[in-house]
Design a protein around this motif. Structure first.
Motif, PDB file in Angstrom:
ATOM      1  N   GLY A  74      51.753  46.374  59.343  1.00 31.49           N
ATOM      2  CA  GLY A  74      51.205  46.189  58.024  1.00 31.49           C
ATOM      3  C   GLY A  74      49.700  46.547  57.638  1.00 31.49           C
ATOM      4  N   ASP A  75      49.665  47.107  56.588  1.00 28.59           N
ATOM      5  CA  ASP A  75      48.167  47.640  56.031  1.00 28.59           C
ATOM      6  C   ASP A  75      47.684  46.786  55.179  1.00 28.59           C
ATOM      7  OD1 ASP A  75      46.089  49.504  56.544  1.00 28.59           O
ATOM      8  OD2 ASP A  75      46.911  50.641  54.918  1.00 28.59           O
ATOM      9  N   LEU A  76      46.633  45.959  55.519  1.00 28.86           N
ATOM     10  CA  LEU A  76      46.060  45.270  54.467  1.00 28.86           C
ATOM     11  C   LEU A  76      44.628  45.673  53.809  1.00 28.86           C
ATOM     12  CD1 LEU A  76      46.163  42.267  53.029  1.00 28.86           C
ATOM     13  CD2 LEU A  76      44.807  41.433  55.170  1.00 28.86           C
ATOM     14  N   LYS A  77      44.435  45.733  52.564  1.00 27.74           N
ATOM     15  CA  LYS A  77      43.332  46.164  51.794  1.00 27.74           C
ATOM     16  C   LYS A  77      42.954  45.067  50.712  1.00 27.74           C
ATOM     17  CE  LYS A  77      44.792  50.897  51.976  1.00 27.74           C
ATOM     18  NZ  LYS A  77      45.242  52.117  51.131  1.00 27.74           N
ATOM     19  N   TYR A 113      35.671  38.827  36.626  1.00 27.03           N
ATOM     20  CA  TYR A 113      35.762  38.929  38.118  1.00 27.03           C
ATOM     21  C   TYR A 113      37.281  39.551  38.424  1.00 27.03           C
ATOM     22  CZ  TYR A 113      31.541  36.314  38.271  1.00 27.03           C
ATOM     23  OH  TYR A 113      30.142  35.924  38.025  1.00 27.03           O
ATOM     24  N   THR A 114      37.485  40.398  38.980  1.00 34.12           N
ATOM     25  CA  THR A 114      39.098  40.731  39.464  1.00 34.12           C
ATOM     26  C   THR A 114      38.769  40.865  41.160  1.00 34.12           C
ATOM     27  OG1 THR A 114      39.025  41.940  37.670  1.00 34.12           O
ATOM     28  CG2 THR A 114      40.814  42.379  39.164  1.00 34.12           C
ATOM     29  N   LEU A 115      39.905  40.335  41.687  1.00 36.65           N
ATOM     30  CA  LEU A 115      40.355  40.184  43.079  1.00 36.65           C
ATOM     31  C   LEU A 115      41.479  40.919  43.179  1.00 36.65           C
ATOM     32  CD1 LEU A 115      39.406  39.360  45.811  1.00 36.65           C
ATOM     33  CD2 LEU A 115      40.637  37.135  45.609  1.00 36.65           C
ATOM     34  N   GLY A 116      41.505  42.087  44.230  1.00 36.64           N
ATOM     35  CA  GLY A 116      42.834  42.729  44.505  1.00 36.64           C
ATOM     36  C   GLY A 116      43.107  42.435  45.959  1.00 36.64           C
ATOM     37  N   LEU A 117      44.603  42.396  46.152  1.00 36.00           N
ATOM     38  CA  LEU A 117      45.200  42.102  47.607  1.00 36.00           C
ATOM     39  C   LEU A 117      46.175  43.004  47.745  1.00 36.00           C
ATOM     40  CD1 LEU A 117      44.877  40.466  50.302  1.00 36.00           C
ATOM     41  CD2 LEU A 117      46.445  38.965  49.313  1.00 36.00           C
TER      42      LEU A 117
END
Length: 121
Positions: A74-77, A113-117
């Motif tokens: 898996g690739d995690l960003k 504020y924005t958090l992305g996963l």
């Protein structure tokens, strides 16, 4: 730089008659009345014309790619974003960035504020 704005909010709330109306009811007012000492509205005065030069960081974004995770499948960003980060100014009103030159009936800009996963398998 070199921006001047008429602080209409301070001019309409920074007078002594604003604190006690004719009915004896205490209303909201500006602390500017302590400096100006105005007892009635002074709308045509340049007393409330303020230097509204400012420096603003409006948007910042940061991201990191952790690469392959979960046994190299898996690739995690992860990313983060902030809007309306900060404003540096000596202006005492709500927002020094006024298109009309009069600070009146403006709602303060929110800080978001924005958090992305992102996980790709």
């Amino acid at each position: 730089m070199g921006n001047y704005v008429y602080n209409n909010i301070a001019s309409s709330t920074g007078i002594q008659t604003n604190f006690l109306n004719g009915l004896g009811i205490i209303e909201n007012g500006s602390t500017n009345v302590l400096k100006s000492g105005f007892t009635s509205a002074q709308y045509l005065s340049d007393y409330y014309l303020e230097n509204a030069s400012f420096f603003r960081m409006d948007n910042t974004h940061i991201g990191y790619n952790f690469g392959k995770v979960f046994k190299n499948t898996g690739d995690l960003k992860i990313t983060g974003n902030v809007q309306n980060v900060f404003v540096i100014t000596k202006y005492t009103g709500v927002d020094p960035e006024s298109t009309t030159g009069i600070d009146n009936n403006q709602y303060p800009r929110p800080r978001t504020y924005t958090l992305g996963l992102n996980l790709t398998l």
